[in-house]
Design a protein around this motif. Structure first.
Motif, PDB file in Angstrom:
ATOM      1  N   ARG A   1      86.774  27.470  83.438  1.00  0.00           N
ATOM      2  CA  ARG A   1      86.665  27.030  84.746  1.00  0.00           C
ATOM      3  C   ARG A   1      85.581  27.731  85.503  1.00  0.00           C
ATOM      4  O   ARG A   1      85.752  28.583  86.635  1.00  0.00           O
ATOM      5  CB  ARG A   1      88.215  27.648  85.558  1.00  0.00           C
ATOM      6  N   VAL A   2      84.455  27.490  84.981  1.00  0.00           N
ATOM      7  CA  VAL A   2      83.139  27.893  85.411  1.00  0.00           C
ATOM      8  C   VAL A   2      82.315  26.888  86.353  1.00  0.00           C
ATOM      9  O   VAL A   2      82.237  25.856  85.815  1.00  0.00           O
ATOM     10  CB  VAL A   2      82.235  28.531  84.371  1.00  0.00           C
ATOM     11  N   ARG A   3      81.873  27.330  87.541  1.00  0.00           N
ATOM     12  CA  ARG A   3      81.101  26.354  88.331  1.00  0.00           C
ATOM     13  C   ARG A   3      79.807  26.213  87.710  1.00  0.00           C
ATOM     14  O   ARG A   3      79.174  27.044  87.476  1.00  0.00           O
ATOM     15  CB  ARG A   3      81.160  26.794  89.596  1.00  0.00           C
ATOM     16  N   PRO A   4      79.429  24.763  87.311  1.00  0.00           N
ATOM     17  CA  PRO A   4      78.143  24.737  86.738  1.00  0.00           C
ATOM     18  C   PRO A   4      76.949  24.894  87.695  1.00  0.00           C
ATOM     19  O   PRO A   4      77.267  24.942  88.943  1.00  0.00           O
ATOM     20  CB  PRO A   4      78.224  23.115  86.464  1.00  0.00           C
ATOM     21  N   THR A   5      75.914  25.140  87.490  1.00  0.00           N
ATOM     22  CA  THR A   5      74.875  25.571  88.312  1.00  0.00           C
ATOM     23  C   THR A   5      74.373  24.348  89.182  1.00  0.00           C
ATOM     24  O   THR A   5      74.571  23.207  88.650  1.00  0.00           O
ATOM     25  CB  THR A   5      73.584  26.052  87.376  1.00  0.00           C
ATOM     26  N   VAL A   6      74.067  24.561  90.260  1.00  0.00           N
ATOM     27  CA  VAL A   6      73.399  23.693  91.140  1.00  0.00           C
ATOM     28  C   VAL A   6      71.983  23.146  90.749  1.00  0.00           C
ATOM     29  O   VAL A   6      71.660  22.315  91.261  1.00  0.00           O
ATOM     30  CB  VAL A   6      73.463  24.031  92.644  1.00  0.00           C
ATOM     31  N   LEU A   7      71.585  23.743  89.780  1.00  0.00           N
ATOM     32  CA  LEU A   7      70.273  23.674  89.560  1.00  0.00           C
ATOM     33  C   LEU A   7      69.902  22.725  88.165  1.00  0.00           C
ATOM     34  O   LEU A   7      68.948  22.834  87.436  1.00  0.00           O
ATOM     35  CB  LEU A   7      69.354  25.097  89.267  1.00  0.00           C
ATOM     36  N   TRP A   8      71.176  21.932  88.023  1.00  0.00           N
ATOM     37  CA  TRP A   8      71.190  21.247  86.693  1.00  0.00           C
ATOM     38  C   TRP A   8      70.098  20.279  86.551  1.00  0.00           C
ATOM     39  O   TRP A   8      69.416  20.237  85.578  1.00  0.00           O
ATOM     40  CB  TRP A   8      72.584  20.561  86.803  1.00  0.00           C
ATOM     41  N   GLU A   9      69.730  19.419  87.651  1.00  0.00           N
ATOM     42  CA  GLU A   9      68.723  18.417  87.608  1.00  0.00           C
ATOM     43  C   GLU A   9      67.411  19.203  87.360  1.00  0.00           C
ATOM     44  O   GLU A   9      66.320  18.737  86.644  1.00  0.00           O
ATOM     45  CB  GLU A   9      68.540  17.705  88.646  1.00  0.00           C
ATOM     46  N   VAL A  10      67.043  20.757  87.828  1.00  0.00           N
ATOM     47  CA  VAL A  10      66.036  21.289  87.677  1.00  0.00           C
ATOM     48  C   VAL A  10      65.723  21.620  86.298  1.00  0.00           C
ATOM     49  O   VAL A  10      64.865  21.662  85.857  1.00  0.00           O
ATOM     50  CB  VAL A  10      66.052  22.477  88.632  1.00  0.00           C
ATOM     51  N   ALA A  11      66.996  22.132  85.595  1.00  0.00           N
ATOM     52  CA  ALA A  11      66.922  22.536  84.259  1.00  0.00           C
ATOM     53  C   ALA A  11      66.584  21.240  83.248  1.00  0.00           C
ATOM     54  O   ALA A  11      65.828  21.410  82.385  1.00  0.00           O
ATOM     55  CB  ALA A  11      68.362  23.073  84.005  1.00  0.00           C
ATOM     56  N   ARG A  12      67.013  20.222  83.612  1.00  0.00           N
ATOM     57  CA  ARG A  12      66.835  18.836  82.753  1.00  0.00           C
ATOM     58  C   ARG A  12      65.470  18.595  83.059  1.00  0.00           C
ATOM     59  O   ARG A  12      64.610  18.353  82.128  1.00  0.00           O
ATOM     60  CB  ARG A  12      67.756  17.657  83.328  1.00  0.00           C
ATOM     61  N   LEU A  13      64.987  18.317  84.227  1.00  0.00           N
ATOM     62  CA  LEU A  13      63.520  17.804  84.474  1.00  0.00           C
ATOM     63  C   LEU A  13      62.485  18.853  84.105  1.00  0.00           C
ATOM     64  O   LEU A  13      61.516  18.742  83.588  1.00  0.00           O
ATOM     65  CB  LEU A  13      63.224  17.297  85.874  1.00  0.00           C
ATOM     66  N   GLY A  14      62.953  20.147  84.395  1.00  0.00           N
ATOM     67  CA  GLY A  14      61.869  21.109  84.010  1.00  0.00           C
ATOM     68  C   GLY A  14      61.749  21.287  82.306  1.00  0.00           C
ATOM     69  O   GLY A  14      60.638  21.424  81.850  1.00  0.00           O
ATOM     70  N   GLY A  15      63.010  21.238  81.864  1.00  0.00           N
ATOM     71  CA  GLY A  15      63.042  21.260  80.206  1.00  0.00           C
ATOM     72  C   GLY A  15      62.068  20.155  79.728  1.00  0.00           C
ATOM     73  O   GLY A  15      61.279  20.459  78.670  1.00  0.00           O
ATOM     74  N   TYR A  16      62.296  19.004  80.090  1.00  0.00           N
ATOM     75  CA  TYR A  16      61.567  17.815  79.603  1.00  0.00           C
ATOM     76  C   TYR A  16      60.128  18.056  79.904  1.00  0.00           C
ATOM     77  O   TYR A  16      59.203  17.786  79.079  1.00  0.00           O
ATOM     78  CB  TYR A  16      61.959  16.562  80.056  1.00  0.00           C
ATOM     79  N   GLY A  17      59.872  18.331  81.209  1.00  0.00           N
ATOM     80  CA  GLY A  17      58.216  18.516  81.337  1.00  0.00           C
ATOM     81  C   GLY A  17      57.829  19.755  80.492  1.00  0.00           C
ATOM     82  O   GLY A  17      56.643  19.538  79.925  1.00  0.00           O
ATOM     83  N   LEU A  18      58.210  20.619  80.151  1.00  0.00           N
ATOM     84  CA  LEU A  18      57.886  21.972  79.507  1.00  0.00           C
ATOM     85  C   LEU A  18      57.678  21.408  78.057  1.00  0.00           C
ATOM     86  O   LEU A  18      56.445  21.630  77.558  1.00  0.00           O
ATOM     87  CB  LEU A  18      58.678  23.079  79.528  1.00  0.00           C
TER      88      LEU A  18
END
Length: 230
Positions: free
Chosen positions: A116-133
């Motif tokens: 029951r953990v709240r996901p990060t609000v930075l989900w899209e940042v992680a996705r886009l940042g990961g792909y860009g890197l």
């Protein structure tokens, strides 16, 4: 802790033997989350309730970071694969590591729900940042892509080690705790295996390797701290 210098000193043949052995030895931990026969097992459906507030917060922040990290890792490898996937030498390596990360993310998504953990609000940042890197380092060349993997996995290996120490505060008699620790150990070893693969495949021959490693590693550490809080 497997430091960068230690990973460099491992002989490829010894690493291959260790890798084959560890894959067999570690196969059962995360499989508990993808095995329909265990879907109602308390180890994969319950979470520690009666624990101190700081211990609960530590568990939640750890799993929030892990889920975000595995998301970013998936997109790093996707970015690399989109650029280098047709390379006969590098493409299969990236695909194999990406396949492991896909399973990691599947399991982390289930752990997030279980505990029951709240996901990060930075989900899209992680996705886009990961792909860009992943894509940018791959465009810099095979060695730079491997240097990216080396830097990322060095930080993640250390992070998982720190989590295992923190999880010693969790009640060992709760059915979810032993399995959680084994899953974290398995994923840590997978990430360090990726580090070894990167080093074996010329990561340290990348242009400006030290600078690239420093920048990528620092970025990972900042991302970890942000995801802990948000």
């Amino acid at each position: 802790m497997l430091s960068l210098s230690r990973s460099v000193s491992i002989r490829p043949c010894a690493t291959a033997v260790t890798r084959a052995h560890s894959t067999v030895a570690r196969s059962s931990a995360s499989n508990a989350y993808v095995d329909p026969a265990r879907s109602q097992d308390p180890s994969v459906t319950t979470t520690p309730e009666k624990v101190p507030r700081d211990v609960r917060e530590e568990l939640e922040s750890a799993l929030r970071v892990d889920q975000a990290g595995e998301l970013a890792a998936n997109w790093i490898y996707k970015g690399q694969h989109d650029v280098l996937g047709r390379d006969p030498a590098t493409g299969p390596l990236i695909q194999d590591m990406w396949d492991q990360e896909k399973k990691h993310l599947t399991v982390m998504n289930k752990l997030q729900l279980q505990h029951r953990v709240r996901p990060t609000v930075l989900w899209e940042v992680a996705r886009l940042g990961g792909y860009g890197l992943g894509a940018i380092t791959a465009l810099m060349g095979r060695e730079a892509a491997m240097a990216c993997t080396e830097a990322v996995e060095t930080v993640i290996g250390e992070h998982y080690d720190d989590q295992l120490k923190a999880f010693e505060q969790l009640p060992p008699d709760h059915p979810s705790v032993p399995l959680l620790k084994e899953v974290i150990k398995e994923f840590r070893d997978d990430e360090l295996e990726h580090l070894d693969i990167a080093v074996e495949n010329d990561s340290q021959k990348a242009p400006a390797h030290a600078l690239l490693s420093t920048v990528v590693g620092a970025g990972c550490k900042v991302a970890i701290e942000l995801c802990k809080r948000f």
